[in-house]
Scaffold this motif. Structure first.
Motif, PDB file in Angstrom:
ATOM      1  N   TRP A   1      -3.143   7.732   1.287  1.00 51.54           N
ATOM      2  CA  TRP A   1      -2.575   6.447   0.890  1.00 51.54           C
ATOM      3  C   TRP A   1      -1.187   6.292   1.492  1.00 51.54           C
ATOM      4  O   TRP A   1      -0.556   7.255   1.919  1.00 51.54           O
ATOM      5  N   ARG A   2      -0.745   5.035   1.545  1.00 49.35           N
ATOM      6  CA  ARG A   2       0.563   4.721   2.111  1.00 49.35           C
ATOM      7  C   ARG A   2       1.079   3.426   1.499  1.00 49.35           C
ATOM      8  O   ARG A   2       0.297   2.504   1.242  1.00 49.35           O
ATOM      9  N   ILE A   3       2.378   3.358   1.287  1.00 53.96           N
ATOM     10  CA  ILE A   3       3.027   2.128   0.833  1.00 53.96           C
ATOM     11  C   ILE A   3       3.759   1.508   2.017  1.00 53.96           C
ATOM     12  O   ILE A   3       4.567   2.171   2.674  1.00 53.96           O
ATOM     13  N   ASP A   4       3.478   0.236   2.293  1.00 46.86           N
ATOM     14  CA  ASP A   4       4.174  -0.511   3.343  1.00 46.86           C
ATOM     15  C   ASP A   4       5.098  -1.534   2.693  1.00 46.86           C
ATOM     16  O   ASP A   4       4.644  -2.425   1.964  1.00 46.86           O
ATOM     17  N   HIS A   5       6.398  -1.423   2.966  1.00 43.29           N
ATOM     18  CA  HIS A   5       7.380  -2.396   2.492  1.00 43.29           C
ATOM     19  C   HIS A   5       7.616  -3.388   3.626  1.00 43.29           C
ATOM     20  O   HIS A   5       8.586  -3.269   4.382  1.00 43.29           O
ATOM     21  N   ASN A   6       6.732  -4.367   3.753  1.00 45.17           N
ATOM     22  CA  ASN A   6       6.860  -5.334   4.845  1.00 45.17           C
ATOM     23  C   ASN A   6       8.032  -6.280   4.627  1.00 45.17           C
ATOM     24  O   ASN A   6       8.649  -6.749   5.583  1.00 45.17           O
ATOM     25  N   SER A   7       8.321  -6.590   3.386  1.00 41.40           N
ATOM     26  CA  SER A   7       9.472  -7.406   3.011  1.00 41.40           C
ATOM     27  C   SER A   7       9.680  -7.200   1.521  1.00 41.40           C
ATOM     28  O   SER A   7       8.881  -6.538   0.847  1.00 41.40           O
ATOM     29  N   ARG A   8      10.742  -7.774   0.988  1.00 45.35           N
ATOM     30  CA  ARG A   8      10.971  -7.633  -0.452  1.00 45.35           C
ATOM     31  C   ARG A   8       9.822  -8.241  -1.250  1.00 45.35           C
ATOM     32  O   ARG A   8       9.483  -7.755  -2.328  1.00 45.35           O
ATOM     33  N   ALA A   9       9.201  -9.271  -0.714  1.00 44.14           N
ATOM     34  CA  ALA A   9       8.127  -9.965  -1.432  1.00 44.14           C
ATOM     35  C   ALA A   9       6.740  -9.437  -1.090  1.00 44.14           C
ATOM     36  O   ALA A   9       5.771  -9.831  -1.729  1.00 44.14           O
ATOM     37  N   GLU A  10       6.628  -8.573  -0.089  1.00 44.79           N
ATOM     38  CA  GLU A  10       5.309  -8.079   0.314  1.00 44.79           C
ATOM     39  C   GLU A  10       5.335  -6.559   0.422  1.00 44.79           C
ATOM     40  O   GLU A  10       5.825  -5.986   1.392  1.00 44.79           O
ATOM     41  N   VAL A  11       4.805  -5.919  -0.613  1.00 42.85           N
ATOM     42  CA  VAL A  11       4.646  -4.473  -0.637  1.00 42.85           C
ATOM     43  C   VAL A  11       3.156  -4.195  -0.791  1.00 42.85           C
ATOM     44  O   VAL A  11       2.518  -4.682  -1.731  1.00 42.85           O
ATOM     45  N   LEU A  12       2.607  -3.431   0.128  1.00 43.08           N
ATOM     46  CA  LEU A  12       1.168  -3.200   0.179  1.00 43.08           C
ATOM     47  C   LEU A  12       0.854  -1.719   0.030  1.00 43.08           C
ATOM     48  O   LEU A  12       1.537  -0.868   0.591  1.00 43.08           O
ATOM     49  N   LEU A  13      -0.187  -1.437  -0.731  1.00 40.34           N
ATOM     50  CA  LEU A  13      -0.757  -0.101  -0.826  1.00 40.34           C
ATOM     51  C   LEU A  13      -2.010  -0.048   0.031  1.00 40.34           C
ATOM     52  O   LEU A  13      -2.910  -0.870  -0.143  1.00 40.34           O
ATOM     53  N   TYR A  14      -2.049   0.887   0.973  1.00 40.12           N
ATOM     54  CA  TYR A  14      -3.255   1.141   1.763  1.00 40.12           C
ATOM     55  C   TYR A  14      -3.855   2.462   1.304  1.00 40.12           C
ATOM     56  O   TYR A  14      -3.134   3.440   1.061  1.00 40.12           O
ATOM     57  N   LEU A  15      -5.174   2.493   1.222  1.00 36.86           N
ATOM     58  CA  LEU A  15      -5.877   3.658   0.710  1.00 36.86           C
ATOM     59  C   LEU A  15      -7.116   3.885   1.573  1.00 36.86           C
ATOM     60  O   LEU A  15      -7.884   2.947   1.826  1.00 36.86           O
ATOM     61  N   VAL A  16      -7.301   5.105   2.044  1.00 39.74           N
ATOM     62  CA  VAL A  16      -8.487   5.478   2.809  1.00 39.74           C
ATOM     63  C   VAL A  16      -9.148   6.651   2.105  1.00 39.74           C
ATOM     64  O   VAL A  16      -8.467   7.598   1.677  1.00 39.74           O
ATOM     65  N   GLY A  17     -10.473   6.617   1.967  1.00 39.15           N
ATOM     66  CA  GLY A  17     -11.167   7.732   1.332  1.00 39.15           C
ATOM     67  C   GLY A  17     -12.656   7.653   1.548  1.00 39.15           C
ATOM     68  O   GLY A  17     -13.196   6.616   1.966  1.00 39.15           O
ATOM     69  N   PRO A  18     -13.357   8.730   1.248  1.00 38.26           N
ATOM     70  CA  PRO A  18     -14.804   8.763   1.451  1.00 38.26           C
ATOM     71  C   PRO A  18     -15.593   8.015   0.394  1.00 38.26           C
ATOM     72  O   PRO A  18     -16.805   7.841   0.535  1.00 38.26           O
ATOM     73  N   GLN A  19     -14.948   7.580  -0.694  1.00 41.67           N
ATOM     74  CA  GLN A  19     -15.614   6.832  -1.748  1.00 41.67           C
ATOM     75  C   GLN A  19     -14.962   5.469  -1.913  1.00 41.67           C
ATOM     76  O   GLN A  19     -13.786   5.293  -1.620  1.00 41.67           O
ATOM     77  N   ARG A  20     -15.746   4.492  -2.412  1.00 41.26           N
ATOM     78  CA  ARG A  20     -15.200   3.164  -2.681  1.00 41.26           C
ATOM     79  C   ARG A  20     -14.380   3.213  -3.965  1.00 41.26           C
ATOM     80  O   ARG A  20     -14.879   3.633  -5.011  1.00 41.26           O
ATOM     81  N   PRO A  21     -13.118   2.774  -3.936  1.00 41.24           N
ATOM     82  CA  PRO A  21     -12.270   2.856  -5.138  1.00 41.24           C
ATOM     83  C   PRO A  21     -12.424   1.625  -6.035  1.00 41.24           C
ATOM     84  O   PRO A  21     -12.870   0.569  -5.601  1.00 41.24           O
TER      85      PRO A  21
END
Length: 240
Positions: free
Chosen positions: A53-73
């Motif tokens: 997983w990773r947190i992207d702080h694209n801007s103060r108003a846009e913070v995204l969590l990305y998640l990769v894994g072998p199962q659907r979360p």
């Protein structure tokens, strides 16, 4: 394999608490799976698909969590705690088709947050000690050292596009360097066993040299501290 994107509502206290502690966020990510991800034998742990997983702080108003894994979360609990329960959600994509289509010679834009470290020995009779790279130059060199084994090469700039006499040879930007310190058990204030990480985010362009090795990089992660939001590299097609 599945790739999931979730937008964090930073106006919520629960979201701010999670973002302040990689340990808490790791727990929330792992709680997204009804069945615990399969344990991996230590000999194969470096190359087998795992939850990243990773947190992207694209801007103060846009913070995204990305998640990769072998199962659907299932991120219902994160929507309730750190999202928009009535209007928000998450998007999950089948990652397998994209991974299968990676071919040698292809070029992609990439992003990676990593924990760039190296081992040093201050005296000949001392054991080696793992130490973080602190400067942009050394952090960039760390990533360039990973290229061959990881299945890619960072694209080199044409000489007339290099703005510096040294250190501007590649299509690579290192930013958002930060040191994070947190307890392994944030609920116990007396916990003296703390984890300190130095992280850096890399944006750039890469060219695929070994598709199988790059697929392992994308699904098993790159570098250390993968449980704490490091190691997930994502790709995007280069347009134009």
């Amino acid at each position: 394999m599945f790739l999931t994107r979730f937008r964090v509502n930073t106006a919520r206290a629960g979201a701010r608490r999670l973002l302040s502690s990689p340990q808490l966020l790791h727990g929330a990510v792992m709680a997204s799976f009804a069945e615990p991800p399969l344990s991996i034998p230590s000999a194969a742990a470096g190359s087998a698909p795992r939850v990243l997983w990773r947190i992207d702080h694209n801007s103060r108003a846009e913070v995204l969590l990305y998640l990769v894994g072998p199962q659907r979360p299932d991120l219902t609990h994160l929507v309730e705690q750190a999202g928009w329960p009535t209007t928000g959600g998450w998007q999950t994509f089948d990652y397998g088709a994209f991974l299968a289509g990676i071919a040698a010679g292809s070029t992609f834009a990439f992003r990676l947050t990593a924990n760039p470290v190296h081992s040093i020995r201050r005296k000949p009779d001392e054991p080696t000690k793992r130490t973080a790279h602190l400067t942009q130059r050394h952090q960039a060199s760390w990533l360039l050292d990973q290229q061959q084994r990881s299945g890619f090469t960072v694209v080199e700039k044409a000489p007339d596009r290099r703005l510096l006499t040294e250190g501007d040879d590649h299509e690579l930007v290192v930013h958002r360097q930060q040191a994070v310190s947190f307890g392994k058990n944030d609920r116990v204030k007396s916990d003296r066993h703390r984890v300190t990480l130095v992280t850096a985010t890399y944006d750039g362009r890469l060219r695929v040299t070994d598709p199988d090795a790059l697929r392992r990089t994308l699904t098993a992660g790159l570098g250390r501290a993968k449980a704490y939001g490091c190691g997930l590299m994502t790709l995007a097609p280069v347009r134009g």
